[in-house]
Design an enzyme around this catalytic site. Structure first.
Site, PDB file in Angstrom:
ATOM      1  N   ASP A 393       2.456  -3.180  -0.529  1.00  0.00           N
ATOM      2  CA  ASP A 393       2.403  -3.081  -2.021  1.00  0.00           C
ATOM      3  C   ASP A 393       3.873  -2.367  -2.562  1.00  0.00           C
ATOM      4  O   ASP A 393       4.529  -1.929  -1.737  1.00  0.00           O
ATOM      5  CB  ASP A 393       1.144  -1.747  -2.371  1.00  0.00           C
ATOM      6  CG  ASP A 393       0.805  -1.876  -3.775  1.00  0.00           C
ATOM      7  OD1 ASP A 393       1.147  -2.964  -4.471  1.00  0.00           O
ATOM      8  OD2 ASP A 393       0.183  -0.791  -4.027  1.00  0.00           O
ATOM      9  N   ASP A 735      -2.835   1.495  -2.166  1.00  0.00           N
ATOM     10  CA  ASP A 735      -3.118   2.634  -2.392  1.00  0.00           C
ATOM     11  C   ASP A 735      -4.369   2.803  -3.406  1.00  0.00           C
ATOM     12  O   ASP A 735      -4.949   3.466  -3.334  1.00  0.00           O
ATOM     13  CB  ASP A 735      -1.897   3.464  -3.131  1.00  0.00           C
ATOM     14  CG  ASP A 735      -1.542   2.687  -4.263  1.00  0.00           C
ATOM     15  OD1 ASP A 735      -1.787   1.630  -4.667  1.00  0.00           O
ATOM     16  OD2 ASP A 735      -0.455   3.082  -5.076  1.00  0.00           O
ATOM     17  N   ASP A 739      -7.084  -2.570  -2.825  1.00  0.00           N
ATOM     18  CA  ASP A 739      -6.264  -2.925  -1.610  1.00  0.00           C
ATOM     19  C   ASP A 739      -7.232  -2.625  -0.408  1.00  0.00           C
ATOM     20  O   ASP A 739      -6.866  -3.131   0.731  1.00  0.00           O
ATOM     21  CB  ASP A 739      -5.070  -1.961  -1.435  1.00  0.00           C
ATOM     22  CG  ASP A 739      -4.019  -2.234  -2.406  1.00  0.00           C
ATOM     23  OD1 ASP A 739      -3.590  -3.314  -2.754  1.00  0.00           O
ATOM     24  OD2 ASP A 739      -3.440  -1.048  -2.915  1.00  0.00           O
TER      25      ASP A 739
END
Length: 1174
Positions: A393, A735, A739
């Site tokens: 990410d 986070d 996800d």
């Protein structure tokens, strides 16, 4: 068939966008980090009331509720936008569709997990061996060894299972964390009345009220709005609040502003919305379903250990059954066969290995916690080292998760600030910069949190909490580092102003001008404006340059637009700044009308621009480069705008080469004409992912440098699965709640400890406590180190398998007395070997660990053919030779030469515990206490004794009271009177042995002919063994092994028992001695032991523990009865030492040639690396 839905044309949506966003800058702002992260709509049936069959959660499908008008939507949902549903209808829908809750996952009960620990192959084998021991004890109760061994084996199984279970057990809380997003109560309108009802009772069509501080209780379509803003961070991980509207702004449901989603938070304003999805049908519900439905990937270590266990178990079972059959064919009794079958199984199974692996992983996890990496799943440590692809990410992982000033424009020139990849180029003494700084400080409402400043006065500027939005926080922190903002604002107090709103897209403050006062013009006010650059520039008549104020010309506008384009291409959020000094008619006491301005709103002087970006963490570019040098592909997977994602990817080295679009723009050709073979980098927006077929995925993932932008949870999951399909070991960082499915599906999921949601942390295997991608590099290095060290531990553990197995094989095949017992094998596996094996987990990394490519988990297994060859057929064989050599030395020193041992125990009568099998053994020596050259049993089956047993059919050689002088020196019992039947039989046996061997006794004897006369054995009369009481030897023996030379000795069962136990103890000691050599060679796989050094204090402690433990087993008397050991002479501790030295010499030579092969292509070295580098 459902009635067709009136869809807002895409063109109308685009027109609406253009109306709200006059230029590209506003488009970039609209698609900033705070916008939703899904590129395609989530699935919903055309009939909103239908509850069809199972839904493919990975499928990108469509919602219609946000695209139609409020009236159309309410008509379709059979509800009223003013009065809501009727209570009866709400009750009916609740009964039909179920409550507004998320379905709980199926959780394996803890007791099932515990039971499963007893079903792995090692555990089953050891349990089988334990059962066989109990059966053996039942058939032969007088021998307690089988009982004790069965108990010990089962204790090993239980302890290992409990230990592993305790390390792996964790409660399944993922869905509980999702459930926490549901508020207990919510306000709805039913029958035209405002009611408070449990959120779980909401149904599709309910009219729901939302206000500041509320959690959104379901997916809502807005029908009325009073400046509602929602925080989508629980869903997207992005923290900036986003305003809601009534009208559709985008065909994408998470891009549009007229939907609010279950689990998000209202942070400003109020609104009413109609419930369009509840429970599992909400966006959160779908993500929860993906997280629950995504099977956790088996770690590479679990696969390797399973593979190893299968191999070792198969070998153990094969050898056990094979030699059981061989024993039966040879006529060995069933009990003895069972015992030796158990021995072979126990010798093959490294009982302490699973405990060693678990302890090693635990120690590694503790080391990683010191590097800000929290390990939830122990096996994940090693998986990190096997990773070939990291899907990371962006926000908060690669970047700092804080908006920061990265570019300044003043004096119409572009400047950079200090960052991870840039140096500061601005001049704080420049007059134009000073005016920009004045506006930046004063034209803003963000402030540092007063309470936090009071509680933590020494906290760094970057770590301080700010009350205000992300952009203003970035400007505030930038200014604070140069000059305290609060002091500056007090010197230039605000008199009036116009706050920011979405219509104006700018804010204005009117401040006292301390700069003018210092220049001798007191009581002057300065108007400052900050906002969207195009709105600010439109209100400017002039521009500030180093030459002073100049008119705003087309050339200046073009230059400003060039700077704008440069920054926007990098995904930066740009704000414009301008000022207007007010004349003397505007004083502090002037009544400024901000609703209908009575002060100038045009004619400003353009001062400059500030561009904000969530910048990369300083350590990330180097960390990415380290990963790439280690052969790991780093892929960015973000919900952010492609331009922003690409900009950050370039800054952190994920993208180093131009994309096809860059090449096309540079060459002035269409993108389709670019040769894809020369393109190494690609940016893939989520809108394209839904159309990708398997071949397209192969093409995309073949690029070295990849960025996926604007991705949805489903797409993140698909990206992971396609990488795994191409045999990548995938690590995923994330986070947000969105996800969690990908985190769970990945080979290893890595969540953020600071910014990460609870759900993402629960789904992950590891947590970065500092949210820093650079910590992943430490994880990769630690993972590779633990793989290396586990290999070393296993190599060390397995080297003792051959010296443990071969004693049983030689016993069964050639009939030598058993060189090693099952008890002593367990002393090695669970005693002397345990701490040294664990100590290898403390070894430091070899120097090339991060320059190697990731291991191919399909080929380079934890246990491969080279390791088996090394441990079994190289070092293991040397160790076995050491054991047998020492064993033979001991037997030889106590009177049985090596050549006498084969076949001596074919019928398992040597030192037997069964009284009916008690036999006397004689040995022929060249002299008393000298070398022996022949041995046989005094029993009916011995051919040369057939005449004796014909003459004495009732002879019984089981003498209970007669014990000749023992080899240990123990005092013998008295023979008793001459009339003692047993003494008479003993003397008869004594005489017969002398007759058949043609040699006198090695001990003193007498007969009617006199003392020690060899003719006694061929003359009539009794021959009495005198030496059995006195220990005296026969002084008349003629040394030699020819006729009439040498002498014979008689061995009782007790003496046999003493000697075999000494030989077995010596075999045990020899294994420990050569294992000390083995632990040192297993410290490194390639480097020289002398290069690596012996810095591992735990290893040194392990070697000392081996020595102490073996000394206790050998020399502590009460342990002799427990483990069957005996005291050894000092000389019998030495024979294995040369073998230990040779092991070190052999391995150092092997590694030397391997290193030469690596350096200069030495053929022997290359051959050794291919065949022996384990």
């Amino acid at each position: 068939m459902a009635t067709p839905v009136a869809i807002v044309p895409d063109g109308a949506i685009e027109a609406a966008k253009r109306q709200r966003a006059p230029n590209e800058l506003e488009m970039a702002r609209q698609y900033s980090e705070t916008s939703a992260r899904v590129s395609q709509a989530l699935e919903r049936k055309e009939d909103p009331e239908a509850k069809g069959g199972p839904v493919d959660l990975k499928k990108e499908v469509e919602m219609w509720e946000h695209k139609v008008s409020v009236e159309e939507m309410c008509s379709r949902l059979a509800t009223d936008p003013v009065n809501g549903l009727s209570s009866a209808e709400a009750k009916a829908r609740l009964e039909r569709n179920g409550p507004n809750v998320l379905s709980p996952p199926k959780v394996t009960p803890w007791y099932v997990k515990l039971i499963l620990q007893f079903t792995n192959f090692f555990a089953v084998l050891l349990q089988l061996a334990s059962v066989l021991c109990f059966i053996g004890f039942g058939l032969e109760p007088e021998s307690k060894d089988n009982l004790y061994l069965g108990i010990i084996l089962y204790v090993v199984v239980i302890v290992t299972a409990l230990f592993t279970f305790a390390q792996e057990f964790k409660s399944e809380k993922t869905m509980e964390k999702f459930a926490n997003f549901l508020p207990p109560q919510t306000v709805v309108t039913r029958d035209g009345k405002v009611l408070e009802v449990p959120a779980r009772d909401l149904v599709v069509g309910d009219l729901c009220d939302v206000k500041l501080g509320d959690k959104i209780p379901a997916d809502l379509r807005m029908v009325s709005n009073q400046k509602l803003k929602v925080d989508n961070s629980p869903l997207t991980g992005e923290s900036e609040p986003i305003g809601r509207t009534i009208d559709c702004t985008d065909a994408n449901p998470l891009e549009t502003k007229n939907l609010s989603f279950f689990g998000t938070l209202a942070v400003d304003g109020t609104a009413q919305g109609v419930v369009v999805n509840t429970g599992d049908d909400t966006v959160f519900g779908r993500i929860a379903g993906l997280a629950a439905g995504s099977s956790s990937e088996t770690t590479t270590l679990q696969k390797d250990i399973h593979h190893f266990v299968i191999i070792i178990s198969a070998v153990a079972i094969f050898l056990g059954i094979s030699f059981f059959v061989i024993g039966l064919a040879k006529g060995t009794d069933i009990i003895s066969n069972i015992v030796f079958c158990i021995g072979i199984i126990v010798a093959n199974v490294p009982e302490g290995l699973l405990a060693t692996v678990t302890v090693s992983l635990t120690l590694s996890a503790q080391r990683m916690s010191k590097k800000n990496v929290l390990v939830k799943k122990l096996e994940a440590v090693e998986t990190m080292g096997s990773t070939t692809c990291i899907c990371s990410d962006k926000t908060g992982t690669l970047t700092q998760n804080r908006m920061t000033i990265v570019h300044l424009v003043y004096d119409l020139e572009l400047h950079t600030t200090k960052g991870a990849a840039t140096d500061a180029t601005f001049d704080s003494n420049n007059p134009c910069y000073k005016d920009l700084f004045y506006i930046a400080c004063n034209c803003g409402k963000a402030t540092f949190d007063a309470k936090e400043m009071e509680d933590f006065p020494d906290r760094s500027v970057d770590e301080r909490k700010v009350n205000g939005d992300a952009s203003e926080a970035g400007i505030l922190k930038f200014c604070e580092k140069i000059q305290p903002v609060e002091t500056y604002r007090k010197a230039n107090p605000q008199v009036s102003g116009i706050p920011f709103n979405s219509t104006n897209k700018f804010m204005i403050t009117i401040n006292e001008d301390s700069v003018a006062a210092a220049a001798g013009v007191p009581d002057r006010l300065r108007m400052c404006i900050k906002g969207a650059p195009e709105r600010v520039v439109d209100r400017c008549a002039n521009a500030l340059s180093s030459g002073g104020v100049v008119p705003m010309s087309p050339e200046i506008r073009e230059k400003i637009n060039e700077h704008l384009a440069f920054m926007m291409e990098r995904g930066e959020r740009v704000l414009g700044f301008a000022q207007l000094p007010l004349d003397a008619s505007f004083t502090r006491d002037f009544e400024f009308d901000t609703e209908d301005p009575n002060f100038p709103m045009e004619g400003f002087t353009f001062v400059g621009l500030m561009a904000l970006l969530d910048p990369p963490r300083e350590a990330v570019p180097g960390a990415v480069a380290t990963c790439q040098s280690a052969g790991i592909k780093v892929v960015m997977v973000t919900g952010d705008h492609p331009a922003t994602a690409k900009s950050i990817a370039k800054q952190v080295n994920i993208i180093r080469d131009p994309t096809a679009e860059d090449v096309a723009r540079e060459r002035g050709i269409p993108v389709d004409e670019v040769d894809r073979a020369e393109i190494k980098s690609i940016v893939v927006p989520g809108s394209q992912i839904k159309d990708l077929e398997e071949a397209d995925w192969d093409r995309v993932l073949a690029h070295e440098q990849i960025v996926f932008a604007r991705t949805s949870p489903q797409q993140k999951l698909i990206i992971v699965e396609n990488n795994q399909r191409l045999n990548h070991i995938v690590a995923v960082t994330g986070d947000g709640v969105n996800d969690s499915p990908a985190l769970k599906k990945a080979n290893i999921g890595v969540a953020m400890g600071i910014a990460g949601s609870d759900v993402s942390k629960e789904a992950a295997d590891m947590i970065l406590l500092d949210d820093n991608f650079a910590s992943i590099v430490a994880g990769v290095e630690e993972g590779r180190l633990i793989f290396d060290n586990l290999k070393k531990s296993i190599a060390y553990t397995l080297t003792s398998n051959i010296p443990e197995i071969t004693p049983f094989l030689t016993f069964i095949v050639i009939g030598v007395p058993l060189p090693l017992t099952t008890f002593l094998i367990l002393c090695i596996d669970l005693g002397t070997d345990m701490l040294p094996a664990i100590s290898l987990a403390y070894e430091e990394a070899e120097s090339d660990i991060m320059r190697r490519p990731p291991r191919d988990a399909r080929v380079d297994r934890l246990v491969n053919r080279r390791l088996i060859s090394f441990s079994y057929f190289q070092i293991g064989v040397i160790q076995a030779l050491a054991g047998f050599f020492t064993y033979l030395v001991v037997f030889n020193d106590y009177g049985l030469a090596p050549e006498t041992l084969p076949g001596l125990d074919t019928d398992t009568t040597f030192s037997t515990h069964q009284s009916e099998d008690e036999r006397w053994l004689w040995a022929e020596r060249v002299r008393p206490l000298g070398r022996s050259f022949g041995a046989d049993w005094f029993r009916r089956e011995t051919d040369v004794l057939s005449r004796f047993f014909e003459v004495n059919p009732n002879f019984n050689a089981e003498f209970e009271r007669v014990s000749p002088q023992l080899a240990s020196g123990a005092s013998p019992e008295s023979l008793g009177a001459d009339t003692d039947v047993e003494a008479i039989q003993y003397n008869a046996m004594f005489k017969e042995i002398g007759r058949v061997t043609g040699r006198p006794s090695c001990r003193a004897f007498t007969c009617g002919l006199g003392d020690n006369d060899a003719a006694c054995f061929t003359s009539p009369g009794t021959v009495t063994d005198l030496g059995i009481n006195t220990g005296d030897v026969n002084p008349l023996v003629v040394e030699g092994d020819g006729p009439g030379q040498g002498c014979f000795d008689i061995w009782t069962r007790e003496e046999q028992d003493e000697i075999i136990k000494r030989a077995q103890t010596s075999f045990l000691v020899s294994i420990v001695v050569v294992q000390i050599g083995g632990i040192f060679i297993c410290k490194t796989r390639l480097l020289s032991l002398f290069t690596q050094g012996v810095k591992n204090k735990v290893l040194i402690a392990g070697v000392i523990q081996e020595i102490v433990l073996i000394a206790l087993l050998v020399y502590v008397p009460f342990l002799h009865d427990v483990f069957g050991t005996r005291n050894l002479r000092a000389v019998h501790l030495l024979p294995a030492i040369p073998f230990a030295i040779f092991i070190i010499f052999y391995d150092e030579t092997r590694k030397f040639f391997m290193r030469r092969g690596d350096r200069n292509g030495n053929k022997l070295g290359k051959w050794l690396r291919y065949n022996t580098y384990w």
